[in-house]
Each structure stands twice: as structure tokens, then as C-alpha cells.
Design a protein around this motif. Structure first.
Motif, PDB file in Angstrom:
ATOM      1  N   GLN A  52      -5.370  52.929  33.228  1.00 54.40           N
ATOM      2  CA  GLN A  52      -4.000  52.603  32.841  1.00 54.40           C
ATOM      3  C   GLN A  52      -3.880  51.140  32.451  1.00 54.40           C
ATOM      4  O   GLN A  52      -3.226  50.790  31.470  1.00 54.40           O
ATOM      5  CB  GLN A  52      -3.058  52.927  34.008  1.00 54.40           C
ATOM      6  CG  GLN A  52      -1.599  52.718  33.652  1.00 54.40           C
ATOM      7  CD  GLN A  52      -0.687  53.126  34.779  1.00 54.40           C
ATOM      8  OE1 GLN A  52      -1.133  53.539  35.831  1.00 54.40           O
ATOM      9  NE2 GLN A  52       0.595  52.986  34.559  1.00 54.40           N
ATOM     10  N   SER A  95      -5.292  50.656  28.998  1.00 55.03           N
ATOM     11  CA  SER A  95      -4.398  51.225  27.992  1.00 55.03           C
ATOM     12  C   SER A  95      -3.186  50.320  27.769  1.00 55.03           C
ATOM     13  O   SER A  95      -2.774  50.062  26.631  1.00 55.03           O
ATOM     14  CB  SER A  95      -3.957  52.624  28.457  1.00 55.03           C
ATOM     15  OG  SER A  95      -2.764  53.009  27.832  1.00 55.03           O
ATOM     16  N   TYR A  96      -2.637  49.812  28.881  1.00 52.13           N
ATOM     17  CA  TYR A  96      -1.448  48.956  28.813  1.00 52.13           C
ATOM     18  C   TYR A  96      -1.763  47.658  28.079  1.00 52.13           C
ATOM     19  O   TYR A  96      -1.029  47.243  27.173  1.00 52.13           O
ATOM     20  CB  TYR A  96      -0.992  48.675  30.257  1.00 52.13           C
ATOM     21  CG  TYR A  96       0.291  47.904  30.408  1.00 52.13           C
ATOM     22  CD1 TYR A  96       1.518  48.519  30.219  1.00 52.13           C
ATOM     23  CD2 TYR A  96       0.263  46.565  30.766  1.00 52.13           C
ATOM     24  CE1 TYR A  96       2.695  47.813  30.373  1.00 52.13           C
ATOM     25  CE2 TYR A  96       1.435  45.848  30.927  1.00 52.13           C
ATOM     26  CZ  TYR A  96       2.651  46.479  30.727  1.00 52.13           C
ATOM     27  OH  TYR A  96       3.812  45.776  30.882  1.00 52.13           O
ATOM     28  N   ASN A 108      -1.806  60.062  35.189  1.00 52.13           N
ATOM     29  CA  ASN A 108      -2.266  59.989  33.808  1.00 52.13           C
ATOM     30  C   ASN A 108      -1.106  60.197  32.841  1.00 52.13           C
ATOM     31  O   ASN A 108      -0.761  61.309  32.482  1.00 52.13           O
ATOM     32  CB  ASN A 108      -3.348  61.065  33.580  1.00 52.13           C
ATOM     33  CG  ASN A 108      -3.810  61.095  32.138  1.00 52.13           C
ATOM     34  OD1 ASN A 108      -3.881  60.052  31.486  1.00 52.13           O
ATOM     35  ND2 ASN A 108      -4.097  62.280  31.649  1.00 52.13           N
ATOM     36  N   ASN A 138      -0.625  57.505  30.239  1.00 48.41           N
ATOM     37  CA  ASN A 138      -0.772  56.291  29.424  1.00 48.41           C
ATOM     38  C   ASN A 138      -0.116  56.427  28.058  1.00 48.41           C
ATOM     39  O   ASN A 138       0.424  55.455  27.533  1.00 48.41           O
ATOM     40  CB  ASN A 138      -2.245  55.965  29.224  1.00 48.41           C
ATOM     41  CG  ASN A 138      -2.909  55.647  30.544  1.00 48.41           C
ATOM     42  OD1 ASN A 138      -2.259  55.163  31.457  1.00 48.41           O
ATOM     43  ND2 ASN A 138      -4.183  55.948  30.641  1.00 48.41           N
TER      44      ASN A 138
END
Lengths: 97, 233
Positions: free
Chosen positions: B36, B39-40, B200, B202
Motif C-alpha cells: 500500500q 502504491s500510495y 487490499n 490500493n
């Protein structure tokens, strides 16, 4: 980001939304008052305040890792470099007559 | 049977393999939290270049407006504050519903995700609908830059430049919204099928960041384009 995701509550989102509504009314109201050159300053100050609220709360940067925070601030700094250097050129062209 | 399973679990370290790994966790990440975070951060890197992308247009606006303040003020007076103001409220409301969609995802509520994403798409549709009305007014009043542009007042070339920037900036902003709404529609279907979990989500968070960014662009566009010289000076 820690192992446990920091979850912002619904209340905080609603408060930020209401604040954004108040600031929107303020920016419209201020535009009709003659503040001289400060009309632009007030409009931009309100826009920056609104953007900061969205970035920190809606976009969760408040709870983000230090790396992400640096990335966000760096993006803003590069924008200032783009503006600063270009405007230095345009605004100083008349200086030499 | 249970004792042998317990014994093997106690005796061997947990080695992730294709069977034991949680669904949705890519093989190159150690945990959902790490996935995460990547992704962020990745989405923010994309948005930083989007800031520079729109920044160029804002810069062009500053340069031309500083050079021709009267032309920009008279151009701005042709825009409808009521429609622009309503759109500001609508877009900020869509940011709220988007934030709530991410909140629902964090709580693992798939139906909540779907409902809030649909609300976000609807509000986006209202925004684009009002934008269409504004654009068609401009078309009928011959304020669209090009061979049909007409302006009775002084300094027509730079009033046309104001409308050039108006259409470039709001047009690019609207294009971003169309892309965002298309992505949201796909995500809504996946959420309906239960593709997202507490750990999950993202994609929803990432598209949420994008949507909020588009909101921020409008937060600056509204005062800079609609509210110039309204104090009668």
C-alpha cells in the motif's frame, strides 16, 4: 505508513467539506469587495487553504510516511521554481529600459 | 491430524508461497502495508508531474494576465459566477463522496464502496453537464477563440487570449474528469464483485488521490478565471 492503516473518520471528512463550503463562499464574497491589489492575495490565500485541507485530510497526507510528505512538498517546490525563474525573466524585462 | 499440522506449523518458519499468500498481495511485497505504501507513493509521484503539467498553464495565465489585466477582467466578466460557483460546490461534494468510498474500502464494506463511487460519478456528471451549458453559451456568443471569435470592446486579441486559456485550462480539467469517471466506473464493477478487501484497496485509494487532485485544480481555476475584477474597479 505503519502496519495499521490510519483511518480518518466520517466526521472529519464532513467537517472538512463544510470548511471548504465556507471558504468557497468567502472567496466569492471577497471578490466583490474592493481590496485593491489584495483581492488576488485573498483569493489565492483561500485557494491554498482549501487545497491544503484537501491534501492533508481527503488525500491522507496527514498520516502519510515522511517519504511521501517530502515528495508532496518537493512537487510544490518545483512548481515554485518554475514560476519563480520564469516570472523573474518576464517581470524584469523592463528594468533595463 | 491436527497435532501433526500444529507441529509442522510450530517447527518451520512461515515461508510465503503461492498457496499460503493472501490473495491480492503481489509477490515482490512482504506485506499489504508495504504494498500500500508503494502504491500510495507511486500515485503521488504521478500527481507531482501532473502539478507541473497544469503548472505550465497557470504560468501562462499569470504572464498574460499581468501584461493585459483589463482584457482579462473584461473576458472574466463574461463567465457566469453562479454556474461556476455551483460547479465548485458539486466538485467538492464529489471529493467528499470519493473520500467516503475510500473510507468504506478501509472498513471492508464493498457495497459502501459501490454506492459512494456511483455518487461520485453522478456528481462528476452534473459538473460536466453544467460545463457543457457554459461552453455552449460561449459558442453562441462567439467567445470561442478562432475564426468565429467576435469582441466589440477594446483589446480583442488579448480578450481572445483569456478565452484561449479558459478553454485550455477548463478543457484539460474536464478531460481529467472524464478519465477519472471512466476509471471509477470500472472500479465500481470490481468492488461490486468483491475485488477489494480491508487490506487490499490500493486502486480505490489511488484513483481517490487522482480525483482529489482534479478537485484542487478547480479550486484554483474558479477564482482565477471567474472572479476577476468583480469589485467594480
Amino acid at each position: 505508513m505503519s502496519d495499521h492503516e490510519q483511518v480518518t473518520g466520517v466526521g472529519a471528512y464532513v467537517v472538512v467539506f463544510l470548511a471548504l463550503m465556507v471558504l468557497t463562499s468567502l472567496t466569492v464574497g471577497a471578490a466583490f469587495v474592493d481590496l485593491g491589489p489584495f483581492n488576488d492575495v485573498v483569493a489565492l490565500a483561500i485557494a491554498f487553504t482549501k487545497a491544503t485541507l484537501v491534501v492533508l485530510i481527503f488525500m491522507h497526507v496527514r498520516h502519510a510516511s515522511r517519504l511521501t510528505k517530502i515528495t508532496v512538498v518537493a512537487g510544490f517546490l518545483w512548481l515554485l521554481i518554475l514560476f519563480g525563474i520564469t516570472l523573474t525573466d518576464y517581470f524584469s524585462r523592463g528594468f533595463l529600459g | 491430524m491436527s497435532t501433526s499440522a500444529e507441529a509442522s506449523r510450530a517447527g518451520t518458519p512461515e515461508i510465503p508461497d503461492s498457496k499460503s499468500r493472501a490473495w491480492g498481495l503481489a509477490h515482490h511485497f512482504e506485506s499489504f502495508a508495504q504494498q500500500q505504501e508503494a502504491s500510495y507513493l507511486g500515485m503521488w509521484l504521478f500527481l507531482v508531474q501532473e502539478i507541473m503539467f497544469f503548472g505550465g498553464l497557470f504560468l501562462a495565465y499569470i504572464v498574460y494576465r499581468t501584461g493585459h489585466p483589463e482584457a482579462f477582467t473584461s473576458g472574466s466578466h463574461e463567465l457566469d459566477i453562479t454556474l461556476g460557483g455551483i460547479n465548485t460546490v458539486v466538485l467538492i461534494a464529489s471529493s467528499l463522496t470519493m473520500a467516503l468510498a475510500v473510507w468504506a474500502a478501509q472498513k471492508g464494506r464493498s457495497k459502501g464502496i459501490v454506492v459512494f463511487i456511483i455518487l461520485t460519478i453522478l456528481l462528476g456528471g452534473v459538473f460536466l453537464g453544467i460545463k457543457t451549458v457554459e461552453y455552449s453559451h460561449k459558442w453562441h456568443e462567439h467567445h470561442v477563440p478562432g475564426p468565429h471569435f467576435e469582441w466589440d470592446g477594446p483589446d480583442a486579441p488579448h480578450v481572445q487570449m483569456f478565452f484561449n486559456l479558459y478553454f485550455a485550462m477548463t478543457g484539460l480539467h474536464a478531460l481529467h474528469m472524464v478519465v477519472g469517471m471512466a476509471l471509477l466506473a470500472v472500479i465500481a464493477v470490481w468492488a461490486w464483485r468483491g475485488a477489494f478487501t480491508k487490506e487490499n484497496h490500493n486502486l480505490i485509494e489511488g484513483i481517490g488521490l487522482y480525483w482529489h487532485f482534479v478537485d484542487i485544480v478547480w479550486i484554483f481555476l474558479f477564482p482565477l478565471l471567474y472572479l476577476l475584477g468583480r469589485n467594480g474597479v
